[in-house]
Design a protein around this motif. Sequence first.
Motif, PDB file in Angstrom:
ATOM      1  N   SER A 137     -11.461 -18.913 -11.260  1.00  0.00           N
ATOM      2  CA  SER A 137     -12.600 -18.349 -10.518  1.00  0.00           C
ATOM      3  C   SER A 137     -12.010 -16.961  -9.794  1.00  0.00           C
ATOM      4  N   ALA A 138     -12.175 -15.781  -9.801  1.00  0.00           N
ATOM      5  CA  ALA A 138     -11.812 -15.081  -8.134  1.00  0.00           C
ATOM      6  C   ALA A 138     -12.603 -14.514  -7.591  1.00  0.00           C
ATOM      7  N   GLU A 139     -13.102 -15.321  -6.562  1.00  0.00           N
ATOM      8  CA  GLU A 139     -14.011 -15.040  -4.984  1.00  0.00           C
ATOM      9  C   GLU A 139     -13.807 -13.650  -4.038  1.00  0.00           C
ATOM     10  N   ASP A 140     -14.471 -13.034  -3.703  1.00  0.00           N
ATOM     11  CA  ASP A 140     -14.014 -12.273  -2.917  1.00  0.00           C
ATOM     12  C   ASP A 140     -13.263 -12.761  -1.735  1.00  0.00           C
ATOM     13  N   GLY A 141     -12.662 -12.255  -0.807  1.00  0.00           N
ATOM     14  CA  GLY A 141     -11.344 -12.911  -0.074  1.00  0.00           C
ATOM     15  C   GLY A 141     -11.835 -12.203   0.912  1.00  0.00           C
ATOM     16  N   PRO A 142     -11.162 -12.410   2.286  1.00  0.00           N
ATOM     17  CA  PRO A 142     -10.657 -11.901   3.246  1.00  0.00           C
ATOM     18  C   PRO A 142      -9.661 -11.406   3.991  1.00  0.00           C
ATOM     19  N   GLY A 179      -0.605   5.138   0.266  1.00  0.00           N
ATOM     20  CA  GLY A 179      -1.258   5.774  -1.021  1.00  0.00           C
ATOM     21  C   GLY A 179      -2.479   5.367  -1.217  1.00  0.00           C
ATOM     22  N   ILE A 180      -2.373   4.269  -0.704  1.00  0.00           N
ATOM     23  CA  ILE A 180      -4.099   2.847  -1.335  1.00  0.00           C
ATOM     24  C   ILE A 180      -4.829   3.923  -1.147  1.00  0.00           C
ATOM     25  N   VAL A 181      -5.522   3.908  -2.692  1.00  0.00           N
ATOM     26  CA  VAL A 181      -6.828   4.373  -3.045  1.00  0.00           C
ATOM     27  C   VAL A 181      -7.834   2.724  -3.032  1.00  0.00           C
ATOM     28  N   HIS A 182      -7.373   1.961  -2.592  1.00  0.00           N
ATOM     29  CA  HIS A 182      -8.272   0.799  -3.809  1.00  0.00           C
ATOM     30  C   HIS A 182      -7.563  -0.545  -3.095  1.00  0.00           C
ATOM     31  N   GLN A 183      -8.188  -1.388  -2.354  1.00  0.00           N
ATOM     32  CA  GLN A 183      -7.506  -2.402  -2.060  1.00  0.00           C
ATOM     33  C   GLN A 183      -8.148  -4.075  -1.826  1.00  0.00           C
ATOM     34  N   LEU A 184      -8.324  -4.729  -2.627  1.00  0.00           N
ATOM     35  CA  LEU A 184      -9.556  -5.758  -2.509  1.00  0.00           C
ATOM     36  C   LEU A 184      -8.947  -7.600  -2.609  1.00  0.00           C
ATOM     37  N   TRP A 185      -9.387  -8.035  -1.915  1.00  0.00           N
ATOM     38  CA  TRP A 185      -8.810  -8.808  -1.034  1.00  0.00           C
ATOM     39  C   TRP A 185      -9.709 -10.030  -2.082  1.00  0.00           C
ATOM     40  N   PHE A 186      -9.000 -11.101  -2.721  1.00  0.00           N
ATOM     41  CA  PHE A 186      -9.736 -12.078  -3.367  1.00  0.00           C
ATOM     42  C   PHE A 186      -8.925 -13.876  -2.736  1.00  0.00           C
ATOM     43  N   HIS A 237      -6.329 -19.689  -2.315  1.00  0.00           N
ATOM     44  CA  HIS A 237      -5.292 -18.992  -1.988  1.00  0.00           C
ATOM     45  C   HIS A 237      -5.820 -17.721  -2.514  1.00  0.00           C
ATOM     46  N   PRO A 238      -5.196 -17.107  -1.238  1.00  0.00           N
ATOM     47  CA  PRO A 238      -5.488 -15.782  -0.889  1.00  0.00           C
ATOM     48  C   PRO A 238      -4.429 -14.593  -2.367  1.00  0.00           C
ATOM     49  N   PHE A 239      -5.479 -13.467  -2.537  1.00  0.00           N
ATOM     50  CA  PHE A 239      -4.139 -12.642  -3.665  1.00  0.00           C
ATOM     51  C   PHE A 239      -4.712 -11.298  -3.167  1.00  0.00           C
ATOM     52  N   SER A 240      -4.687 -10.246  -3.230  1.00  0.00           N
ATOM     53  CA  SER A 240      -4.328  -8.915  -3.267  1.00  0.00           C
ATOM     54  C   SER A 240      -4.807  -7.650  -4.642  1.00  0.00           C
ATOM     55  N   VAL A 241      -5.067  -7.205  -5.028  1.00  0.00           N
ATOM     56  CA  VAL A 241      -5.537  -6.261  -6.533  1.00  0.00           C
ATOM     57  C   VAL A 241      -5.092  -4.612  -5.323  1.00  0.00           C
ATOM     58  N   THR A 242      -4.139  -4.012  -5.111  1.00  0.00           N
ATOM     59  CA  THR A 242      -4.174  -2.491  -4.698  1.00  0.00           C
ATOM     60  C   THR A 242      -3.910  -1.847  -6.033  1.00  0.00           C
ATOM     61  N   VAL A 243      -5.119   0.052  -5.533  1.00  0.00           N
ATOM     62  CA  VAL A 243      -4.105   0.517  -6.654  1.00  0.00           C
ATOM     63  C   VAL A 243      -3.746   1.633  -5.338  1.00  0.00           C
ATOM     64  N   LEU A 244      -3.034   2.017  -5.887  1.00  0.00           N
ATOM     65  CA  LEU A 244      -2.087   3.530  -5.553  1.00  0.00           C
ATOM     66  C   LEU A 244      -2.063   4.277  -6.086  1.00  0.00           C
TER      67      LEU A 244
END
Lengths: 120, 150
Positions: free
Chosen positions: B23-28, B121-128, B133-140
Amino acid sequence: MKILVVDDSKVMRMIIMRTLRQAGFGAHAISEAGSGTEALAVLRNERFDLVLCDWNMPEMTGLELVAVIRTERLAPRVGFVTSEGTSRLREATEAGALFLIPKPFTVESFEQTLRTVLVA
Amino acid sequence: MMFDEEFIRDVTREVWSTVLGLSAEDGPVVQVGAEEITSSVDISGAWEGTVAVSFTRPLSRHIAAVMLACPESETSQALVEDVIGEIANVIGGNVKGILPGPTYLSLPRIEPDWVDKTSPGIVHQLWFDCAGHPFSVTVLAHQGQDRRRS
């Protein structure tokens, strides 16, 4: 029935082969190739009934590989397993592919697609 | 823009659940250390940009072990990079799939870095959060400049 899985990612080849077994195709002989060039070398020496091919690979793309397979009649059934998604289905079928399974895939999507293809 | 944060969130969660069985939950947003790793793919054509997934090293090893169904001690660096490259490839492919016009996806690239919130150039950056453990998905979006933290 012999199935060849072609993907430049070793991990993805492992996952596809595992998914094939989970989808009920484990009784078939499943082989793998890590590039289009390697796949052609295998296919020119051995007859496979089905080729599952990645789209985006270095050196030779999946589209280029499928075109050669169709031209040389190396395998009767070829399809893509790719993150490109179904928006490329037309391009895939024009190249000679019978189907496109988009990533992320499920056991059910493999079972449903391949049952249809293998009985056709 | 053809995709919003919700789309990125849904795709990421789908990849985590169907490919990894996790599972990938919303993270800070968290302060990450220096030992991190990012896999990314470039999209070119009608829209030009990058989709990047940043992991802590422990999470990258954990994910590789889950994907390969083996102990973490048996995951080589090459296999870890293969796994996280495929994750970026699948998420990037799904983003590409909803863009209009002809677009092309690059092969995955691995960098020892984290795309942080100050990257241009970041359009979206979401943290999970995954397994603690944290991870992020970034669209640039490409802007003809260095898009990464140096």
